[in-house]
Design an enzyme around this catalytic site. Structure first.
Site, PDB file in Angstrom:
ATOM      1  N   SER A  64       3.025 -11.278  -0.643  1.00  0.00           N
ATOM      2  CA  SER A  64       2.873 -12.203  -1.849  1.00  0.00           C
ATOM      3  C   SER A  64       2.940 -13.545  -1.577  1.00  0.00           C
ATOM      4  O   SER A  64       3.620 -14.191  -0.735  1.00  0.00           O
ATOM      5  CB  SER A  64       4.221 -11.725  -2.711  1.00  0.00           C
ATOM      6  OG  SER A  64       4.425 -10.228  -2.688  1.00  0.00           O
TER       7      SER A  64
HETATM    8  N1  SAH Z   1       7.097  -8.771   0.161  1.00  0.00           N
HETATM    9  C1  SAH Z   1       6.282  -8.118   1.338  1.00  0.00           C
HETATM   10  C2  SAH Z   1       4.934  -7.561   0.531  1.00  0.00           C
HETATM   11  C3  SAH Z   1       5.196  -6.237  -0.006  1.00  0.00           C
HETATM   12  S1  SAH Z   1       3.615  -5.446  -0.366  1.00  0.00           S
HETATM   13  C4  SAH Z   1       5.883  -9.372   2.313  1.00  0.00           C
HETATM   14  O1  SAH Z   1       6.582 -10.075   2.088  1.00  0.00           O
HETATM   15  O2  SAH Z   1       5.138  -8.976   3.175  1.00  0.00           O
HETATM   16  C5  SAH Z   1       4.026  -3.862  -0.956  1.00  0.00           C
HETATM   17  C6  SAH Z   1       4.309  -2.836   0.236  1.00  0.00           C
HETATM   18  O3  SAH Z   1       4.817  -1.844  -0.473  1.00  0.00           O
HETATM   19  C7  SAH Z   1       3.132  -2.534   0.993  1.00  0.00           C
HETATM   20  O4  SAH Z   1       3.257  -2.946   2.335  1.00  0.00           O
HETATM   21  C8  SAH Z   1       2.936  -1.389   0.944  1.00  0.00           C
HETATM   22  O5  SAH Z   1       2.368  -0.341   1.992  1.00  0.00           O
HETATM   23  C9  SAH Z   1       4.403  -0.817   0.464  1.00  0.00           C
HETATM   24  N2  SAH Z   1       4.335   0.469  -0.021  1.00  0.00           N
HETATM   25  C10 SAH Z   1       3.703   0.901  -1.214  1.00  0.00           C
HETATM   26  N3  SAH Z   1       4.091   2.515  -1.606  1.00  0.00           N
HETATM   27  C11 SAH Z   1       5.304   2.515  -0.924  1.00  0.00           C
HETATM   28  C12 SAH Z   1       6.325   3.698  -0.861  1.00  0.00           C
HETATM   29  N4  SAH Z   1       5.911   4.785  -1.718  1.00  0.00           N
HETATM   30  N5  SAH Z   1       7.056   3.531   0.009  1.00  0.00           N
HETATM   31  C13 SAH Z   1       7.099   2.315   0.939  1.00  0.00           C
HETATM   32  N6  SAH Z   1       6.499   1.431   0.962  1.00  0.00           N
HETATM   33  C14 SAH Z   1       5.484   1.512   0.013  1.00  0.00           C
END
Ligand code: SAH
Length: 216
Positions: A64
């Site tokens: 993000s």
């Molecule tokens: N804040 C993070 C970006 C997160 S993007 C950063 O600083 O890089 C959202 C993440 O949530 C992705 O990596 C995705 O794979 C993960 N995600 C999506 N569904 C999920 C679930 N059910 N359990 C765990 N992680 C999940």
């Protein structure tokens, strides 16, 4: 790759940019100024590490913009003694910011590759208080519950019950809730068996996906 002087200058510049976006919490700005965001990116994107931009990460996911991360973290009202559950580790950048503001962070990610890469970065930066697990965030992580704070890093149509169950009494959860491209950032405060919900405003997140990723 170790953080260099250019990372320090970049991260300090980034913290000033985030402050211009209206983030006033000095602890959050100090954390942004102290964490080398470049380390969380693949080589192709490292030149943009200190811009306030979303960038692609491994497994087709996205890191993000730091101003969005700062806004989410501000909504959590974190105290140094808190234990926090983060759902969606991604690159691990936000995890490291959270770890500087809380006592302990448990972070969950559905892609094993992302969990492993993030764990390497936590080790490189010698972050002592993060535990990263390859796990489905829809189940929360009962082994370390209850959590004073819970942050969902992706949109959900409704907050999963197991996750609410793992919130400590007087604990606070922040999540983007909605099914369209735009969702509402929701804050939930637990009072025994009651959950008080406040809407904080519109946000745009990609959805969390239920279940572990079958590949990667
Ligand atoms: N804040 C993070 C970006 C997160 S993007 C950063 O600083 O890089 C959202 C993440 O949530 C992705 O990596 C995705 O794979 C993960 N995600 C999506 N569904 C999920 C679930 N059910 N359990 C765990 N992680 C999940």
């Amino acid at each position: 790759m170790k953080p260099a002087d250019s990372d320090r200058a970049g991260a300090e510049k980034l913290a000033r940019r985030v402050a211009e976006q209206g983030v006033t919490d000095e602890r959050i700005l100090a954390a942004i100024a102290a964490v080398p965001r470049r380390i969380f990116l693949a080589a192709a994107y490292q030149a943009s590490a200190y811009a306030d931009r979303a960038l692609p990460i491994e497994c087709g996911q996205t890191i993000s913009p730091p101003s969005t991360t700062a806004m989410l973290v501000a909504a959590l009202d974190l105290k140094p003694e808190h234990k926090l559950l983060e759902i969606g580790t991604g690159s691990g950048y936000q995890t490291v910011l959270l770890a500087r503001l809380a006592a302990a962070v448990v972070t969950l990610e559905r892609f094993r590759t992302l969990t492993d890469l993030a764990a390497d970065r936590f080790a490189l930066l010698k972050v002592p208080n993060v535990q990263a697990f390859h796990a489905d965030g829809f189940d929360g992580y009962p082994r370390h519950a209850p959590y004073d704070r819970i942050l969902l890093d992706g949109a959900v149509s409704r907050i999963p019950h197991p996750v609410l169950d793992q919130l400590a009494d007087r604990g606070l959860l922040v999540a983007p809730v909605g099914t369209g491209p735009e969702q509402t950032l929701v804050r939930v405060v637990r009072d025994g068996r009651l959950f008080h919900r406040t809407e904080l405003g519109p946000v745009r997140f990609t959805p969390l996906v239920e279940g572990l990723a079958a590949r990667l």
